[in-house]
Design a protein around this motif. Structure first.
Motif, PDB file in Angstrom:
ATOM      1  N   UNK A 118       0.834  -1.203   0.000  1.00 36.31           N
ATOM      2  CA  UNK A 118       0.000   0.000   0.000  1.00 36.31           C
ATOM      3  C   UNK A 118       0.872   1.257   0.000  1.00 36.31           C
ATOM      4  N   UNK A 119       1.923   1.272   0.826  1.00 36.75           N
ATOM      5  CA  UNK A 119       2.847   2.407   0.876  1.00 36.75           C
ATOM      6  C   UNK A 119       3.564   2.576  -0.460  1.00 36.75           C
ATOM      7  N   UNK A 120       3.960   1.449  -1.075  1.00 36.55           N
ATOM      8  CA  UNK A 120       4.618   1.499  -2.375  1.00 36.55           C
ATOM      9  C   UNK A 120       3.707   2.139  -3.420  1.00 36.55           C
ATOM     10  N   UNK A 121       2.447   1.687  -3.481  1.00 35.89           N
ATOM     11  CA  UNK A 121       1.513   2.236  -4.461  1.00 35.89           C
ATOM     12  C   UNK A 121       1.262   3.721  -4.223  1.00 35.89           C
ATOM     13  N   UNK A 122       1.160   4.136  -2.959  1.00 36.81           N
ATOM     14  CA  UNK A 122       0.979   5.553  -2.637  1.00 36.81           C
ATOM     15  C   UNK A 122       2.197   6.359  -3.084  1.00 36.81           C
ATOM     16  N   UNK A 123       3.394   5.792  -2.907  1.00 39.81           N
ATOM     17  CA  UNK A 123       4.615   6.480  -3.316  1.00 39.81           C
ATOM     18  C   UNK A 123       4.665   6.656  -4.832  1.00 39.81           C
ATOM     19  N   UNK A 124       4.296   5.622  -5.576  1.00 40.38           N
ATOM     20  CA  UNK A 124       4.291   5.726  -7.033  1.00 40.38           C
ATOM     21  C   UNK A 124       3.306   6.814  -7.466  1.00 40.38           C
ATOM     22  N   UNK A 145      -0.217  -1.809 -10.265  1.00 39.25           N
ATOM     23  CA  UNK A 145      -1.551  -1.215 -10.151  1.00 39.25           C
ATOM     24  C   UNK A 145      -1.560   0.295 -10.339  1.00 39.25           C
ATOM     25  N   UNK A 146      -0.432   0.966 -10.142  1.00 42.57           N
ATOM     26  CA  UNK A 146      -0.345   2.414 -10.335  1.00 42.57           C
ATOM     27  C   UNK A 146       0.267   2.801 -11.668  1.00 42.57           C
ATOM     28  N   UNK A 147       0.610   1.812 -12.480  1.00 48.92           N
ATOM     29  CA  UNK A 147       1.211   2.093 -13.784  1.00 48.92           C
ATOM     30  C   UNK A 147       0.144   2.527 -14.779  1.00 48.92           C
ATOM     31  N   UNK A 148       0.497   3.442 -15.654  1.00 45.96           N
ATOM     32  CA  UNK A 148      -0.432   3.888 -16.688  1.00 45.96           C
ATOM     33  C   UNK A 148      -0.376   2.965 -17.904  1.00 45.96           C
ATOM     34  N   UNK A 149       0.839   2.605 -18.299  1.00 43.07           N
ATOM     35  CA  UNK A 149       1.037   1.760 -19.472  1.00 43.07           C
ATOM     36  C   UNK A 149       1.844   0.533 -19.092  1.00 43.07           C
ATOM     37  N   UNK A 150       1.631  -0.550 -19.820  1.00 46.38           N
ATOM     38  CA  UNK A 150       2.381  -1.775 -19.608  1.00 46.38           C
ATOM     39  C   UNK A 150       3.050  -2.199 -20.908  1.00 46.38           C
TER      40      UNK A 150
END
Length: 189
Positions: A118-124, A145-150
């Motif tokens: 959760x902290x990682x995703x918030x940081x991204x 989950x926080x990436x725009x493109x893959x």
């Protein structure tokens, strides 16, 4: 690979100071020193404010201040008995140190529990809001989950590129088609 220019926005990547690039390798070990020095990349000009800002972004500040000597805690394995998740979050803080414009993270969710993820995703999210470019290499969908493109690679060959949700949906569709083909007679699904 021997021609052309890589750009970060309008700036040639060769002109981006190395100190403005954050990196977390797949396998991260703490070098001898203190937790604060590890986060600061052993920068002799590091300020406590910069170190703590990176730790807060990585969601590890609270855990660090609860260590016996806080940021001055030794990183020697026989002194600092830290979990793999704690070491990983210190590595993330190191990658976030001094507000980088480019952050490259290789399997950043390794060893992270639910709070760490959760902290990682918030940081991204925070890095993207600041305008940083974040590149994540990952095998687990929770890491993107926080990436725009893959960009999907299979044995080094591009098999997909585009918006995250579309690529993930296509991957599931392809997986279901393969699983469906593997069923023999008498299986009605």
């Amino acid at each position: 690979p021997s021609a052309g220019v890589m750009r970060l926005g309008e700036v040639s990547l060769a002109r981006v100071p190395i100190t403005r690039i954050g990196y977390l390798p797949q396998r991260f070990d703490l070098l001898p020193g203190t937790v604060g020095e590890a986060i600061a990349r052993h920068d002799p000009d590091a300020t406590q404010a910069d170190i703590e800002a990176a730790a807060r972004l990585a969601g590890v500040h609270g855990a660090i201040v609860n260590l016996p000597d806080g940021y001055a805690t030794s990183t020697e394995p026989d002194v600092a008995h830290m979990s793999g998740g704690m070491v990983q979050r210190i590595g993330l803080a190191r990658a976030f140190y001094k507000d980088p414009v480019l952050v490259v993270l290789d399997e950043p969710a390794a060893n992270l529990d639910a709070d760490g993820l959760s902290a990682f995703n918030a940081a991204v999210r925070a890095l993207k809001e600041r305008g940083a470019v974040v590149v994540v290499t990952a095998l687990r969908p929770t890491s993107v989950s926080e990436c725009d493109d893959l960009l999907v690679l299979d044995s080094g060959i591009q098999t997909g590129f585009g918006p995250r949700d579309i690529i993930l949906r296509e991957m599931v569709r392809n997986h279901m088609a393969v699983v469906g083909q593997g069923r023999g007679p008498g299986h009605d699904g």
